[in-house]
Design a protein around this motif. Sequence first.
Motif, PDB file in Angstrom:
ATOM      1  N   ILE A 480      17.436  29.096   4.236  1.00 51.70           N
ATOM      2  CA  ILE A 480      18.246  29.255   5.295  1.00 51.70           C
ATOM      3  C   ILE A 480      17.738  28.347   6.552  1.00 51.70           C
ATOM      4  O   ILE A 480      16.690  27.766   6.237  1.00 51.70           O
ATOM      5  CB  ILE A 480      18.298  30.793   5.921  1.00 51.70           C
ATOM      6  CG1 ILE A 480      16.961  31.281   6.473  1.00 51.70           C
ATOM      7  CG2 ILE A 480      19.002  31.500   4.995  1.00 51.70           C
ATOM      8  CD1 ILE A 480      16.869  32.619   7.181  1.00 51.70           C
ATOM      9  N   GLY A 481      18.823  27.995   7.289  1.00 46.03           N
ATOM     10  CA  GLY A 481      18.329  27.334   8.535  1.00 46.03           C
ATOM     11  C   GLY A 481      19.049  27.157   9.810  1.00 46.03           C
ATOM     12  O   GLY A 481      20.551  27.719   9.475  1.00 46.03           O
ATOM     13  N   SER A 534      21.325  32.700   1.156  1.00 43.83           N
ATOM     14  CA  SER A 534      21.772  33.612   1.973  1.00 43.83           C
ATOM     15  C   SER A 534      22.485  32.781   3.071  1.00 43.83           C
ATOM     16  O   SER A 534      22.441  31.670   3.055  1.00 43.83           O
ATOM     17  CB  SER A 534      20.572  34.252   2.751  1.00 43.83           C
ATOM     18  OG  SER A 534      19.753  35.242   1.926  1.00 43.83           O
ATOM     19  N   SER A 535      23.440  33.422   4.066  1.00 47.15           N
ATOM     20  CA  SER A 535      23.974  32.802   4.896  1.00 47.15           C
ATOM     21  C   SER A 535      23.377  33.051   6.527  1.00 47.15           C
ATOM     22  O   SER A 535      22.895  34.281   6.412  1.00 47.15           O
ATOM     23  CB  SER A 535      25.451  32.777   4.847  1.00 47.15           C
ATOM     24  OG  SER A 535      25.682  34.282   5.140  1.00 47.15           O
ATOM     25  N   VAL A 536      23.550  32.550   7.606  1.00 45.49           N
ATOM     26  CA  VAL A 536      23.192  32.733   8.731  1.00 45.49           C
ATOM     27  C   VAL A 536      24.004  32.463   9.813  1.00 45.49           C
ATOM     28  O   VAL A 536      24.688  31.429   9.689  1.00 45.49           O
ATOM     29  CB  VAL A 536      21.787  32.069   8.753  1.00 45.49           C
ATOM     30  CG1 VAL A 536      21.532  30.730   8.748  1.00 45.49           C
ATOM     31  CG2 VAL A 536      20.992  32.866  10.254  1.00 45.49           C
ATOM     32  N   PHE A 537      24.055  33.183  10.753  1.00 42.25           N
ATOM     33  CA  PHE A 537      24.639  32.589  11.969  1.00 42.25           C
ATOM     34  C   PHE A 537      23.975  33.162  13.220  1.00 42.25           C
ATOM     35  O   PHE A 537      23.034  34.043  13.219  1.00 42.25           O
ATOM     36  CB  PHE A 537      26.134  33.369  12.077  1.00 42.25           C
ATOM     37  CG  PHE A 537      26.385  34.883  12.011  1.00 42.25           C
ATOM     38  CD1 PHE A 537      26.129  35.487  13.095  1.00 42.25           C
ATOM     39  CD2 PHE A 537      26.697  35.346  10.839  1.00 42.25           C
ATOM     40  CE1 PHE A 537      26.246  36.812  12.762  1.00 42.25           C
ATOM     41  CE2 PHE A 537      26.912  36.597  10.605  1.00 42.25           C
ATOM     42  CZ  PHE A 537      26.464  37.528  11.651  1.00 42.25           C
ATOM     43  N   VAL A 538      24.180  32.711  14.472  1.00 40.33           N
ATOM     44  CA  VAL A 538      23.399  32.890  15.473  1.00 40.33           C
ATOM     45  C   VAL A 538      24.259  33.272  16.637  1.00 40.33           C
ATOM     46  O   VAL A 538      25.357  32.845  17.163  1.00 40.33           O
ATOM     47  CB  VAL A 538      22.523  31.703  16.125  1.00 40.33           C
ATOM     48  CG1 VAL A 538      21.999  32.089  17.485  1.00 40.33           C
ATOM     49  CG2 VAL A 538      21.657  31.371  15.189  1.00 40.33           C
ATOM     50  N   PHE A 546      22.308  37.056   6.237  1.00 39.65           N
ATOM     51  CA  PHE A 546      23.476  38.010   5.505  1.00 39.65           C
ATOM     52  C   PHE A 546      23.093  37.643   4.000  1.00 39.65           C
ATOM     53  O   PHE A 546      23.252  36.351   3.649  1.00 39.65           O
ATOM     54  CB  PHE A 546      24.654  37.747   5.938  1.00 39.65           C
ATOM     55  CG  PHE A 546      25.648  38.272   5.278  1.00 39.65           C
ATOM     56  CD1 PHE A 546      25.826  39.831   5.197  1.00 39.65           C
ATOM     57  CD2 PHE A 546      26.689  37.760   4.405  1.00 39.65           C
ATOM     58  CE1 PHE A 546      26.753  40.475   4.225  1.00 39.65           C
ATOM     59  CE2 PHE A 546      27.596  38.368   3.600  1.00 39.65           C
ATOM     60  CZ  PHE A 546      27.464  39.836   3.443  1.00 39.65           C
ATOM     61  N   SER A 547      23.193  38.634   3.107  1.00 34.78           N
ATOM     62  CA  SER A 547      23.379  38.487   1.712  1.00 34.78           C
ATOM     63  C   SER A 547      22.400  37.711   0.946  1.00 34.78           C
ATOM     64  O   SER A 547      21.278  37.371   1.395  1.00 34.78           O
ATOM     65  CB  SER A 547      24.821  38.257   1.300  1.00 34.78           C
ATOM     66  OG  SER A 547      25.111  36.895   1.673  1.00 34.78           O
ATOM     67  N   GLY A 548      22.743  37.148   0.154  1.00 37.17           N
ATOM     68  CA  GLY A 548      22.075  36.350  -1.078  1.00 37.17           C
ATOM     69  C   GLY A 548      21.756  36.943  -2.203  1.00 37.17           C
ATOM     70  O   GLY A 548      22.246  38.026  -2.513  1.00 37.17           O
ATOM     71  N   SER A 549      20.606  36.431  -2.903  1.00 29.43           N
ATOM     72  CA  SER A 549      20.505  36.850  -4.361  1.00 29.43           C
ATOM     73  C   SER A 549      18.978  36.759  -4.575  1.00 29.43           C
ATOM     74  O   SER A 549      18.130  36.388  -3.596  1.00 29.43           O
ATOM     75  CB  SER A 549      21.077  36.152  -5.410  1.00 29.43           C
ATOM     76  OG  SER A 549      20.646  36.695  -6.765  1.00 29.43           O
TER      77      SER A 549
END
Length: 624
Positions: A480-481, A534-538, A546-549
Motif C-alpha cells: 500500500i501507499g 489491499s486498498s487504502v484511502f485517507v 481495506f481488504s486484501g489477501s
Amino acid sequence: MQSFLKNITFIKKTINVLVPMKQIRFKMPYYSYILILCVLAVFLFKSCEKDKFQHPVAHTGEVTEISPEGATFHGRITEMGSLEIVDHGFLWGTEKEPSPANSIRVSLGKPERRDFQNHLNNSLRNNTKYYVRVFLTDSKGLTFYGRIVNFISMGSLAPEISSIIPQSGVWRDTITIYGKRLGVSPDHATVLFDNIEAQIITHNTDSLKIIVPDELLDSQASISVIVAGNTGTYENPFIIKAPEIYSLSQEYCSRGDTLIINGFGFHPHKINNKVYLGENEITVHAASPNQLKIIHSDYYNHGDYILSLKVIDQKIDYQNIFTIYEPWRQLKDIPWQDAAVTIGFSMNNRGYVTNTYPEYDKVLEYVPAEDQWVQKNNHPSEYPNNAFTTGNHAYIIDFFSGFFQYNFDTDQWTEKANLPPSDFKFEYSTFSIGTSGYVCGGYNTSGWYQSTNRLLKYNEETNTWTHKRSFPLPGISEGIGFSINGKGYVGLGRSDEYTPILELYEYDPNSNQWALKISFEDILYESNYGRILSSVFVINNKAYIFSGSRATGTYYSTESNDIYEFDPITNIIRRLPDCPSLPRLKSFSFAVNGKGYIGGGFAPGSMHKDFWEFDPGRLPPVRK
C-alpha cells in the motif's frame, strides 16, 4: 418354652423325692400331699405364661362400599403383642403382593381400637383390580402384615382445586395448588398447564408444589390435576407475567459488540425471546429468566432504533432510544457487468474508477451528492496498473508501457514521460505529495515475485522522473501507499514470494529519508501470513487500509473484508467493523468529502461490482 422345660425337670425331681417318701410314715394327713401337687401345677402354668406369642397379629377384612366414589378398607388387630404398636394402616396397589416398594401406604398412626378402616375416595381407577393388606409396626420398627384381599374398583372422585398461589408468574417459578383429592402420591397425580405437564416437587393429598414448565408457550394457561383418570380444573387461568427490560449493558453498539439485556420474565430458552431493532429481528445467543445475551453481528444501517422484546406473545419496548453505529452503507452497484474494477482516485469532490478486465480503457465518474455514475472519456492505457493524483490531474501507470495524465476539467487524457526503464513493472505502491507523485517497488516480468525497492519521483511541472532514496527493505510489491501531512507511507505487501512485510515505513521528502513507523504484527488478522493487494484511502489525516489477501501460501487464496485505521499522530492502528460485503482483494478506493468509498475487486472465480460508502463519523465512541 425354656421355662416350661425347667419346670418339667423340677417336677420330676420333686416326684423322685416324694416317691420314696411314700414308704415313710408321715404324721400329716394324705390330702396335704394333694395340695402340694396343686401348688406345683399352678407354678408350672404361670411360668409358661411368660412365653406367650409376642408380635402383633392383624387380619385384613373384605373391601366394602365399592362405588364410583371410592372404596372402604377394613382391618382388625387380633393380637396386640408384647410391644407397643406405633403405626397401623393399609398397603394397596395393583401388584398381587403389596409391599412398601410397590404399593401405596395408608398410615393411620397408633391404634385406638382393634377394629379400624379407611375410606379411599381418590386415586382409584374404574374397572381396575387392586390388592390390599393391613400392616402393624411395633416400637422396634418391625412391621407385620395381614392377609391379601383384592377387589375390582368402580373408580373414585375427581380432584378439586380450591386455590393456586400465586396465580401469575414466569417459567420455572414454584407455585402451590391447594384442594382435595389431589392424589395419594406424586405418581398418582399429573398437573397440566393446558396440555403441558408440570413437574411436581412436593406432594400432599391436599396440596401440590409444582414448577411452571418451560414448554408453556402461551401467556395464560388452564391448570388441571388428573388423578386416576379423573380431572379437576381450576376456574381461573394461570397468567404468565409480561416481560420487563430493566437496563442494557450499553445504550448503543456496533457490529461485533456484545449486548446484555437485564430484566424480568424472559423465557429460559433463547429461541422463545425475540429482540427487534425497529422491524429487524436480531439473534439472541443466550437466555436466562433475567438476562439475554446478544452478539451484534448483523448489518443494519446507522441510526437510532426502538429496541423491543417479544416473549411468546407479549411485546414491550425499551424506554430509551438505542443507537446502531454502522460506518458502512451500501450504494448502487457499479454499472459494469463482469468487469474487474480495481483502480480508483478522486478529485474535485468526485470519484473515478477504471477497470482492468476484460476491457482496460473504461472510466466512470461517481457523483456522491446524487449517488450516480457518469461515463467519462476512455483512457489510452493498454493495461492500467496503478494511479495517483497531483493538483488537478490524475495519472495512470500502464503495466507494459505508458504513463498518462487525466485533466478533470477537460475530461482529456495526455501521454506523459514514461517511467525509467525497468523489469519491475507490476503492483507498485504509489502516493503523492503536493504536485509530485511517487512510485515505489514493484515486481518484475521475467522472474515471478522478484521485487525491487526502487523509489521514483515524478515532477508534474517538469514532466520528469528522478530516483530517490530506496525503500529500506530489499524489495516490495503488492503493498500500500498513501500520504498524510506532507509525508509518504509504504508498507505491507511482500518482498518475495515467501517473505511478507508487516511494517509500515514513513518517507520524508525534505530529508529524503525512510523511517520505520509501525508494525501490523499481532494487529492484522492472521498477521503471520501478511497482507497483499489491499486498498487504502485517507480521511482527516488518518489512513484506512481495506481488504486484501494473504501474502504467503497459495496466491489469492484467502481474501478479506476487514479494515484498519492508522493515525500517524498517535501512531496507533485499530481494527474497525468489517465491511458487510464479500471478501475481496485489489478493490478500488477513493475518498470524497470526509467519506471513503470502496468496491469492485475480485476473488478467485468472481468479479465484484458492489459499491460501499465508509463514514468514520458513524464509528462508535471509543470506550476507555
